[in-house]
Design an enzyme around this catalytic site. Structure first.
Site, PDB file in Angstrom:
ATOM      1  N   HIS A 244       0.825  -1.202   0.000  1.00  0.00           N
ATOM      2  CA  HIS A 244       0.000   0.000   0.000  1.00  0.00           C
ATOM      3  C   HIS A 244       0.867   1.265   0.000  1.00  0.00           C
ATOM      4  CE1 HIS A 244      -3.481   2.447   0.736  1.00  0.00           C
ATOM      5  NE2 HIS A 244      -2.885   2.991   1.785  1.00  0.00           N
TER       6      HIS A 244
ATOM      7  N   GLU B  18      -2.476  -5.612  -3.792  1.00  0.00           N
ATOM      8  CA  GLU B  18      -3.349  -5.306  -2.663  1.00  0.00           C
ATOM      9  C   GLU B  18      -4.653  -6.081  -2.745  1.00  0.00           C
ATOM     10  OE1 GLU B  18      -4.319  -1.264  -2.155  1.00  0.00           O
ATOM     11  OE2 GLU B  18      -2.297  -0.670  -1.610  1.00  0.00           O
TER      12      GLU B  18
ATOM     13  N   ASN C  38      27.782 -21.718  -4.219  1.00  0.00           N
ATOM     14  CA  ASN C  38      28.642 -22.890  -4.164  1.00  0.00           C
ATOM     15  C   ASN C  38      28.155 -23.881  -3.120  1.00  0.00           C
ATOM     16  OD1 ASN C  38      30.638 -22.768  -6.071  1.00  0.00           O
ATOM     17  ND2 ASN C  38      31.781 -21.223  -4.929  1.00  0.00           N
TER      18      ASN C  38
END
Lengths: 664, 121
Positions: A46, A68, A400
């Site tokens: 919002h 929203e 990794n």
């Protein structure tokens, strides 16, 4: 409206909200029932929408609006928060992040079209059985419907009891909300006056924030309190009206039993925000400062230190006691000032760490592994300049770890390990360094494969490779093009990575080490200086030139005779605490022309360490220790490795700073 | 009848300023004092409706003066006038019984607002 002046603030705040959305989405994945988290995401979306709308960034505004709508459905329990919904929200997050990058680079987000995502979001909303909500429904209503309970402060049983009893005895209870004028100074004293005046009428049984926080000025511009009094509402208002610098006063009579009831229109968003802030840990007041200003401040402190060093070098001040005392005091103050500015520049590694849960999650999905990321010491603080450089190497290491380090689910189960692999990210301070560790509980690095590769790539002869011990072998993984992975995935395994990690850490003046145990896991230790701009250094003279050796590297100073030096092949060695260590003659290494031969056979050596190795550097003279300000050599000399920078000394001369990592 | 006000401040400049603000708005400045001790003496003699009191002053400071005046008249109305960064002192004087405070550098409206509210009841 010209919004350009707000751009940096917009970017910064938007980033915070995006981070919040990301973090909360990750939490939601673990627990999709927590309505507090959904509320939180909703609020961030919002706020983003509002900010982007004001700035005219329509893609962001439009997408957050659609988000929203979906979140609201979820909040109302009309839409189940399935993993696919969360995935879609994550995609929205990615999109928003790209938009922000665009905005940062080109000042505009119009290149990004959120339509596809919006359609998917809309479909979610439409899918639920009784669809009667258009996506364009005003947001204000959502907020209101969502938090009916957030209309007042929370009272404990004891306080409720007091209200009940006072009511029975004919007392009135008022909830009073005070908003101070926006430029009110010394708010705590103002609050004190409010309390004092109200207490002439009755008793204040609760306040939000608490009385202590009010006194410590840990509040915004408003506070609420509950007053039990025999006076009526007019008397209360009269008392409050006498107090200056109050923007607004809201008095509501409340009754026991039900929760506090107000008949006035209260601002639910503000209350929700208040509830939110009270649930977080207490934060001190803070201000945002442009990093450039901090850099400027740091530069000024640096200059100050140079001047201080210069004054201390002058001899005349020693004759006058007053002056010499002042100069000493100046020295202490400068050091304190330096520390203080340093602290201001410190930021928690959290900023970097926060990105990793998401990365790990994605990697885990791609590799179909089950991975848990544990972060520790996220509030360990590091200089801002280091933080910025830290992210890339850490991402490499984490990739990794997930891709090579951890085994597949099946392998783990087969070897009797828990199915979920664990990666631990740990940060802590150690002396003047900050240490960051990336540890996995995977299969470890296969040393025999390293050996194979060494021989195959011709990095060492076969015999030499067979003779190498574990510690020696493992350093080879930092070589360019080195990989022990058979198959190259799109995540890692191409043999680029660890060498990049190493160079970038070293360019920050740090070291990276690795330890591994077959079948148990691998651990990377990154050790970095806390700051980069001012260090303590030992100043030495080589021929007629001055050099600075970072104090962190210096172990000991010693004097030796020519006769104590032994030779092994061409390398000169000297005994240092029962070890033979290499002797490095700085005048030869640095090619300093010596005007006359020294006649004494005594030599001054500085014993330095680089990782776990020690060397003796031969210098001509010692000047002393000093705080020095590192100035970079600039791009023109960037390929000079042996010198990491230069510093200006008190007398205006320049000393080069030697990088021990490259001297030896 | 216009309200009688006493201004206490060691700086003539500040007294002038406050006096100008007040007289322009119909208040009657009946006394001025340059430190706490003088203020207490003059308070006894003139019995003003309101005192505007600086905190940091030589001889007897503002906080002490508040305490002494409050002993003479526990309903005395006093507004403290302080520079920024004197948080503790402001609290102390409020505890001693000062009614309100204004911070320097102040705006005329703030002064008037405080004076008006302090003298209206």
């Amino acid at each position: 409206m010209d919004t350009s002046g707000y751009m940096s603030l917009f970017l910064e705040e938007s980033r915070e909200h995006l981070d919040n959305i990301n973090n909360k989405l990750l939490l939601l994945e673990k627990d999709n029932q927590d309505s507090g988290i959904i509320d939180d995401i909703f609020r961030s979306a919002h706020t983003l929408k509002g900010m982007a709308g004001t700035m005219g960034f329509n893609s962001v505004a439009s997408l957050t609006h659609s988000m929203e709508s979906v979140l609201d459905e979820v909040r109302k329990n009309q839409l189940f928060l399935s993993p696919s919904v969360i995935d879609l929200l994550f995609q929205c997050y990615d999109f928003l992040e790209l938009c922000l990058k665009d905005i940062e680079l080109v000042g505009d987000d119009s290149q990004r079209d959120p339509k596809a995502l919006e359609d998917s979001l809309r479909q979610l909303v439409a899918k639920k059985p009784d669809n009667d909500i258009s996506p364009a429904e005003p947001v204000q209503q959502h907020t209101k419907g969502a938090s009916p309970k957030a209309s007042t402060m929370e009272l404990d049983e004891y306080q409720k009891d007091i209200i009940k009893q006072s009511e029975m005895q004919g007392y009135n209870t008022f909830e009073i909300k005070i908003v101070l004028v926006s430029d009110c100074l010394l708010k705590s004293a103002r609050a004190y006056i409010v309390f004092r005046e109200l207490e002439t009428l009755g008793e204040i049984i609760a306040s939000n924030p608490s009385a202590e926080d009010l006194e410590d000025e840990l509040f915004g511009n408003s506070f609420s309190l509950i007053l039990v009094t025999s006076s009526d509402i007019n008397a209360v208002r009269r008392v409050l009206d006498q107090i200056t610098e109050l923007e607004s006063i809201e008095i509501n009579q409340i009754e026991s039993g039900s929760s506090v009831h107000t008949d006035q229109d209260t601002d639910t968003t503000a209350n929700a925000a208040a509830a939110d802030s009270s649930s977080k840990r207490k934060l001190g007041q803070s201000i945002r400062v442009d990093i450039e200003r901090l850099d400027l401040l740091m530069n000024l402190v640096s200059e100050l230190i140079i001047v201080k060093n210069r004054i201390q070098n002058e001899n005349y001040y020693r004759q006058d006691k007053n002056i010499s005392e002042s100069v000493e005091y100046l020295g202490r103050v400068t050091t304190d000032l330096h520390d203080a500015v340093m602290k201001v520049r410190m930021v928690p590694v959290e900023i970097v760490f926060n990105r990793f849960p998401r990365i790990v999650r994605n990697l885990a999905r791609e590799t179909n592994k089950s991975v848990e990321l544990i972060t520790r010491g996220a509030n360990t603080e590091v200089d801002r300049t280091i933080i910025d450089e830290l992210s890339e190497p850490l991402i490499h290491l984490i990739r990794n770890a997930v891709d090579h380090g951890l085994e597949t689910r099946e392998e783990r189960i087969a070897s009797g390990k828990p199915e979920t692999g664990v990666i631990i990210l740990n940060a802590y301070h150690e002396g003047n360094n900050v240490v960051i560790e990336v540890t996995d509980d995977g299969r470890g690095i296969d040393l025999s494969k390293i050996r194979e590769q060494i021989i195959m790539k011709g990095l060492a002869s076969e015999e030499a490779a067979m003779e190498m011990d574990e510690a020696r072998l493992i350093t080879y993984i930092f070589n360019t093009g080195f990989t022990t992975s058979e198959n190259v995935s799109n995540i890692s395994g191409r043999g680029v990575g660890l060498d990049v990690v190493k160079t970038s850490i070293e360019s920050l003046g740090g070291v990276v080490e690795v330890s591994t145990a077959a079948g148990k896991g691998t651990s990377f230790h990154i050790r970095l200086p806390i700051t980069l701009s001012i260090i303590k250094a030992l100043l030495v003279k080589v021929a007629d030139e001055k050099y600075a050796l970072p104090f962190g590297n210096v172990i000991e100073l010693m004097e030796a005779r020519q006769s104590q030096i032994t030779r092994l092949k061409k390398q000169e060695l000297i005994r240092f605490r029962s070890h033979l260590i290499p002797v490095i003659r700085l005048d030869r290494l640095l090619e300093c022309p010596r005007k006359r031969k020294s006649d004494s056979d005594r030599m001054i050596m500085v014993v330095v360490k680089k990782g776990d190795k020690t060397y003796a550097l031969v210098v001509d003279d010692l000047i002393g220790q000093q705080e020095i300000v590192i100035k970079s050599l600039g791009k023109y000399l960037s390929d000079v490795q042996i010198v990491s920078g230069a510093t200006i000394l008190g007398d205006g001369s320049i000393a080069l700073i030697l990088d021990i990592n490259h001297v030896a | 009848m216009s309200k009688k006000i006493m201004i206490v401040d060691d700086a003539l400049f500040m007294r002038m300023m406050i006096r100008n603000i007040l007289t322009k708005n119909g208040y009657d400045v009946i006394a001025e004092a340059e430190n706490g001790a003088v203020a207490v003496e003059k308070y006894k003699n003139t019995n003003p409706d309101l005192v505007i009191m600086d905190i940091t002053m030589p001889e007897v400071n503002g906080i002490e003066a508040v305490r002494m005046i409050k002993k003479i008249n526990k309903n005395a109305k006093i507004i403290m006038c302080s520079a920024m960064g004197q948080r503790e002192m402001v609290f102390e004087s409020l505890q001693a019984g000062a009614k309100d405070f204004i911070l320097k550098p102040f705006q005329a409206e703030r002064v008037l607002d405080a004076v008006k509210k302090a003298t209206s009841y």
